[in-house]
Design a protein around this motif. Structure first.
Motif, PDB file in Angstrom:
ATOM      1  N   SER A  74     -28.093  73.983 -61.288  1.00  0.00           N
ATOM      2  CA  SER A  74     -27.605  74.891 -60.281  1.00  0.00           C
ATOM      3  C   SER A  74     -28.145  76.430 -60.342  1.00  0.00           C
ATOM      4  O   SER A  74     -28.457  76.781 -59.278  1.00  0.00           O
ATOM      5  N   LEU A  76     -31.373  76.908 -61.221  1.00  0.00           N
ATOM      6  CA  LEU A  76     -32.618  76.512 -60.735  1.00  0.00           C
ATOM      7  C   LEU A  76     -32.593  76.494 -59.269  1.00  0.00           C
ATOM      8  O   LEU A  76     -33.355  77.072 -58.497  1.00  0.00           O
ATOM      9  N   ALA A  77     -31.499  75.680 -58.668  1.00  0.00           N
ATOM     10  CA  ALA A  77     -31.308  75.738 -57.004  1.00  0.00           C
ATOM     11  C   ALA A  77     -31.306  77.147 -56.796  1.00  0.00           C
ATOM     12  O   ALA A  77     -31.825  77.472 -55.637  1.00  0.00           O
ATOM     13  N   PHE A  79     -32.109  80.123 -58.166  1.00  0.00           N
ATOM     14  CA  PHE A  79     -33.594  80.915 -58.168  1.00  0.00           C
ATOM     15  C   PHE A  79     -34.255  80.612 -57.116  1.00  0.00           C
ATOM     16  O   PHE A  79     -34.986  81.485 -56.432  1.00  0.00           O
ATOM     17  N   LEU A  80     -34.482  79.137 -56.744  1.00  0.00           N
ATOM     18  CA  LEU A  80     -35.255  78.657 -55.374  1.00  0.00           C
ATOM     19  C   LEU A  80     -34.954  79.328 -54.061  1.00  0.00           C
ATOM     20  O   LEU A  80     -35.854  79.757 -53.341  1.00  0.00           O
ATOM     21  N   LEU A  81     -33.629  79.647 -54.092  1.00  0.00           N
ATOM     22  CA  LEU A  81     -33.276  80.110 -52.981  1.00  0.00           C
ATOM     23  C   LEU A  81     -33.212  81.911 -52.617  1.00  0.00           C
ATOM     24  O   LEU A  81     -33.588  82.160 -52.000  1.00  0.00           O
ATOM     25  N   TYR A  82     -32.930  82.259 -53.795  1.00  0.00           N
ATOM     26  CA  TYR A  82     -32.867  83.601 -54.019  1.00  0.00           C
ATOM     27  C   TYR A  82     -33.890  84.488 -54.768  1.00  0.00           C
ATOM     28  O   TYR A  82     -34.048  85.618 -54.519  1.00  0.00           O
ATOM     29  N   GLY A  83     -34.465  83.839 -55.369  1.00  0.00           N
ATOM     30  CA  GLY A  83     -35.444  84.453 -56.390  1.00  0.00           C
ATOM     31  C   GLY A  83     -36.458  85.485 -55.928  1.00  0.00           C
ATOM     32  O   GLY A  83     -36.891  86.442 -56.262  1.00  0.00           O
ATOM     33  N   ASN A  84     -36.828  85.056 -54.577  1.00  0.00           N
ATOM     34  CA  ASN A  84     -38.027  85.804 -54.086  1.00  0.00           C
ATOM     35  C   ASN A  84     -37.315  87.193 -53.209  1.00  0.00           C
ATOM     36  O   ASN A  84     -38.209  87.924 -52.814  1.00  0.00           O
ATOM     37  N   LEU A 104     -27.239  85.050 -58.910  1.00  0.00           N
ATOM     38  CA  LEU A 104     -27.891  84.012 -59.764  1.00  0.00           C
ATOM     39  C   LEU A 104     -26.537  83.634 -60.484  1.00  0.00           C
ATOM     40  O   LEU A 104     -26.230  82.242 -60.878  1.00  0.00           O
ATOM     41  N   CYS A 107     -23.959  81.694 -58.806  1.00  0.00           N
ATOM     42  CA  CYS A 107     -23.959  80.364 -58.523  1.00  0.00           C
ATOM     43  C   CYS A 107     -23.893  79.246 -59.731  1.00  0.00           C
ATOM     44  O   CYS A 107     -23.617  78.233 -59.670  1.00  0.00           O
TER      45      CYS A 107
END
Length: 311
Positions: A74, A76-77, A79-84, A104, A107
């Motif tokens: 969860s 990881l998911a 981070f892929l959505l919010y990380g940038n 993060l 989530c």
């Protein structure tokens, strides 16, 4: 489960009303004292009482493995959505780091004890408390005080400089869990007077936790524009994580009796304790509080659906 949720919702609503009557500052002070009492006294007593009586076996490993996979995937998911930071910048002004750090955490870490314990015990029976304890204290809490603290420091401030492992070792329930497991492994008999004392202290956990959850829920003005930012939190916490828990439980050969409690535990809303971490590391506390509020309210609808799906 509907009747169970209505009963718990009534206690949560009492906490909300209490917060409104007392006012934000007074209510937060009282909630903090209640939470400290649960954290330092009542929850450790419950954990020791439950784990001491529960035999250590494969499920003592299976549940934490499922929990760790649920939290990490969860995260990881998220981070892929919010990380940038693009999603946050699109709907919120200013630098995104503090908001990203809060999102993060929101989530990945569910309210596995504060809401998980009452939901599982009231739905499946007192035996299911061990699932919530294994899920949280043997996996989620260690990850929170290591990976979670590292993330909070990265996106927020350095805090007080305490090593994450030192923070973990300061959690009273962790020591209670270790003691309970050791006493169970060596089949040490529990004295009757101690069992009654632990049971009495542990009985206070559920109502005080629910009351504390209600008093922690808050809403900020101008929340509507932030819904697109919070939507992934709701999807990951209430839909993706229980799916991960379900698949992981099947993958590790979880017994049928434990499958539904594990999935329901994975479907818990965002944890309340994260408010303290966000405040300590100067993350976006208001945004995190909105995530707690939204996911908690929506969980009253999603939890019965998950129970129906997995039963």
């Amino acid at each position: 489960m509907i009747n169970v949720l209505f009963g718990m919702a009534a206690i949560i609503l009492t906490g909300i009303v209490w917060r409104l009557v007392l006012g934000g500052k007074s209510a937060e002070t009282m909630r903090s004292h209640l939470a400290q009492a649960v954290y330092h006294i009542f929850l450790p007593a419950l954990v020791l009482h439950v784990l001491w009586q529960f035999p250590v076996g494969l499920n003592t490993l299976r549940v934490p493995i499922v929990a760790a996979l649920s939290v990490l995937l969860s995260l990881l998911a998220a981070f892929l959505l919010y990380g940038n930071g693009k999603l946050v910048r699109a709907f919120m002004p200013g630098t995104p780091d503090k908001a990203v750090g809060a999102l993060l955490l929101a989530c990945a870490f569910g309210n596995f004890s504060y809401l998980g314990l009452p939901v599982l015990s009231q739905t499946f029976g007192s035996w299911a408390q061990v699932v919530a304890i294994h899920f949280d204290l043997l996996a989620s809490t260690p990850l929170l005080f290591t990976v979670g603290i590292i993330l909070a420091r990265y996106y927020g401030t350095a805090g007080e400089g305490m090593h994450p492992l030192v923070s973990l070792l300061r959690v009273p329930a962790i020591w209670a869990a270790a003691a309970g497991l050791i006493l169970s492994v060596f089949a040490v008999p529990m004295p009757a007077w101690l069992g009654e004392s632990l049971s009495t202290l542990g009985a206070a956990v559920v109502p005080l936790m629910l009351l504390s959850v209600g008093m922690a829920l808050r809403w900020q003005a101008g929340w509507l524009p932030r819904i697109p930012v919070l939507l992934p939190v709701m999807v990951i916490q209430l839909l993706l994580m229980p799916l991960i828990a379900w698949g992981s439980a099947i993958g590790v050969g979880m017994p049928d009796k434990f499958l539904a409690p594990v999935v329901i535990e994975g479907a818990m809303p965002t944890m309340v304790l994260g408010l303290v971490i966000c405040d300590r590391f100067k993350l976006d506390v208001s945004l995190y509080a909105e995530a707690v509020t939204l996911t908690t309210l929506l969980s009253l609808l999603t939890l019965p659906l998950w129970l129906q799906a997995v039963s």
